[in-house]
Design an enzyme around this catalytic site. Structure first.
Site, PDB file in Angstrom:
ATOM      1  N   VAL A   1       0.854  -1.191   0.000  1.00 13.53           N
ATOM      2  CA  VAL A   1       0.000   0.000   0.000  1.00 13.53           C
ATOM      3  C   VAL A   1       0.887   1.237   0.000  1.00 13.53           C
ATOM      4  CG1 VAL A   1      -1.832   1.239   1.212  1.00 13.53           C
ATOM      5  CG2 VAL A   1      -1.794  -1.265   1.251  1.00 13.53           C
ATOM      6  N   ASP A   2       0.773   2.044  -1.080  1.00 11.51           N
ATOM      7  CA  ASP A   2       1.644   3.210  -1.234  1.00 11.51           C
ATOM      8  C   ASP A   2       0.811   4.403  -1.695  1.00 11.51           C
ATOM      9  OD1 ASP A   2       3.631   5.019  -1.607  1.00 11.51           O
ATOM     10  OD2 ASP A   2       4.727   3.897  -3.139  1.00 11.51           O
ATOM     11  N   SER A   3       0.427   5.263  -0.749  1.00  9.31           N
ATOM     12  CA  SER A   3      -0.374   6.438  -1.091  1.00  9.31           C
ATOM     13  C   SER A   3       0.451   7.485  -1.831  1.00  9.31           C
ATOM     14  CB  SER A   3      -0.973   7.058   0.176  1.00  9.31           C
ATOM     15  OG  SER A   3       0.061   7.477   1.058  1.00  9.31           O
ATOM     16  N   GLY A   4       1.778   7.302  -1.873  1.00  6.99           N
ATOM     17  CA  GLY A   4       2.633   8.243  -2.595  1.00  6.99           C
ATOM     18  C   GLY A   4       2.799   7.891  -4.056  1.00  6.99           C
TER      19      GLY A   4
END
Length: 460
Positions: free
Chosen positions: A297-300
């Site tokens: 999970v990588d919101s960036g």
């Protein structure tokens, strides 16, 4: 330890510091032993020291040439405990009233008769008030009085070392089946030392190994501090003579910078010790096109990305739209093979919820930077499914209201070493590899030293 080496324990009554040291019985002089005592025990100078063994003074610093004699000449042998005392300043001699002689300070012992600074005690002559009085602590030092190991449930390695200064007691706690975590912790910090203790043939041999290691660490630390102290004193003296000395100013400024950094480090360790821990990346268990996968999970990340090898395993290769191929530019560059417009994604534990997902496929060799990163859930899908990264509960929440559900982020035990976890970690194999690397470094350093000696010989 060679045949002429003996272990002597030095303890100071001034600051109650205690250290053990290995010295040569056939070459170490009394003066050298006093210098060791000053360095190890943090004393000011060796000019006013008195050595005491078994309650008897065996050396007084004003004995003249006696200080150049070997330590064996005053009866120092292997395993001896030597009390190092700093003499107090002599007071003017005054006679006390004839009715009584002055008593030593409360809790202290009067050694003035042994040092020859007072007249013989007789009924006809009053005892003078002059002489040397040493105030001994009311109890023995913990290192030598400890007979029973100190231990409690879930104690740490630091606790065990601090509360068990006697090596025999420490080894008893370290190897106790009640504290398996202690040996694991020692093995993590110092695998070579842990292996030596583990292979010891007896409890006494293990205690001897631990004692020797502590002595070496103490000596190295003391010598390092002494060298640094001497260097700083030299630079401060140079500044006194020439305030514009560039080298001395640069050295002092660097020392001040290091002191500020150390102060921040100590504050951080006291107030925010968790910042020293390793931060685990956020992964969840999911399914893509019916195949289990651990999604990062990588919101960036702007887009949801999958490697070409992972797409092949998940049966998505034939759905790649090559019209969207190109080059991704970010921290690095990577080749985009195309896009899968709609793939079914399910979250473990909530397989009834099918989440449509658009995935950008990257070349495995030039794609995600980290070849161990198979599938990255980016901001586009997090927004589409109204996700909330809830770190207080350590979960990723999908949706809102009655249709929402949450899945936990994976722990270290659930992730492979390639992803920062401990799944499949072989401690013995890792320790063996570490020992081999350290042995190679020692051999290399030893070889460099020999080459340096050879070069000097050739030049000579």
């Amino acid at each position: 330890m060679s045949s002429d080496e003996i272990t002597v324990t030095l303890t100071s009554l001034t600051n109650q510091n205690t250290e053990s040291i290995n010295v040569s019985k056939t070459s170490t002089t009394i003066n050298e032993l006093c210098e060791f005592a000053v360095a190890l025990l943090g004393l000011s100078t060796s000019d006013n020291l008195t050595l005491n063994k078994n309650g008897q003074n065996i050396y007084i610093n004003d004995d003249g040439a006696k200080g150049s004699q070997l330590i064996s000449s005053i009866g120092i042998d292997d395993g001896d405990l030597i009390i190092v005392m700093e003499k107090t300043k002599k007071q003017p001699r005054t006679h006390a009233p004839a009715a009584r002689a002055p008593a030593p300070a409360a809790g202290g012992l009067d050694f003035s008769a042994l040092l020859g600074n007072s007249a013989p005690a007789t009924k006809a002559k009053p005892k003078p008030t002059g002489g040397l009085t040493f105030n001994l602590p009311p109890a023995q030092l913990p290192m030598f009085s400890q007979k029973t190991p100190v231990q409690w449930e879930k104690m740490t390695l630091d606790d065990a070392i601090e509360r068990n200064t006697n090596p025999d007691c420490f080894i008893s706690v370290l190897l106790s089946p009640n504290h398996p975590n202690l040996f694991k912790e020692l093995n993590y910090h110092s695998p070579m030392l842990a292996n030596q203790v583990k292979q010891a043939k007896s409890h006494a041999e293990a205690a001897k190994i631990w004692r020797s290691q502590m002595q070496k660490a103490t000596m190295n630390s003391t010598l390092s501090k002494t060298l640094l102290s001497n260097k700083r004193a030299e630079m401060e003296k140079r500044l006194e003579l020439n305030p514009m000395d560039e080298e001395a100013n640069a050295y002092i400024m660097e020392q001040i910078r290091k002191e500020n950094v150390d102060a921040q480090y100590r504050q951080m360790m006291n107030e925010f010790p968790e910042s020293m821990g390793r931060v685990l990346m956020l992964y969840i268990d999911a399914e893509v096109n019916g195949h289990a996968i651990q999604a990062f999970v990588d919101s960036g990340a702007q887009s949801t990305i999958m490697s070409s090898k992972c797409a092949e395993r998940c049966g998505l290769s034939h759905l790649i739209d090559t019209r969207f191929e190109g080059t991704a530019v970010g921290v690095g560059t990577g080749k985009i093979l195309g896009r899968v417009h709609i793939a079914e994604m399910k979250i473990k534990g909530f397989e009834q919820n099918v989440l449509p997902c658009t995935i950008t496929i990257m070349d495995s060799e030039q794609g995600l930077g980290d070849k161990n990163m198979d599938f990255l859930l980016g901001l586009d899908m997090l927004k589409r499914h109204r996700c909330n990264i809830d770190l207080s509960r350590n979960v990723l929440q999908f949706g809102t209201g009655t249709n929402s559900f949450s899945t936990p982020f994976l722990h270290e035990k659930d992730l492979s070493e390639a992803k920062g976890g401990t799944q499949g970690f072989d401690a013995d194999k890792s320790n063996k590899e570490l020992e081999e690397r350290m042995e190679e470094q020692e051999k290399k350093l030893s070889g460099d030293e020999k080459d340096g000696d050879g070069d000097e010989t050739m030049q000579g």
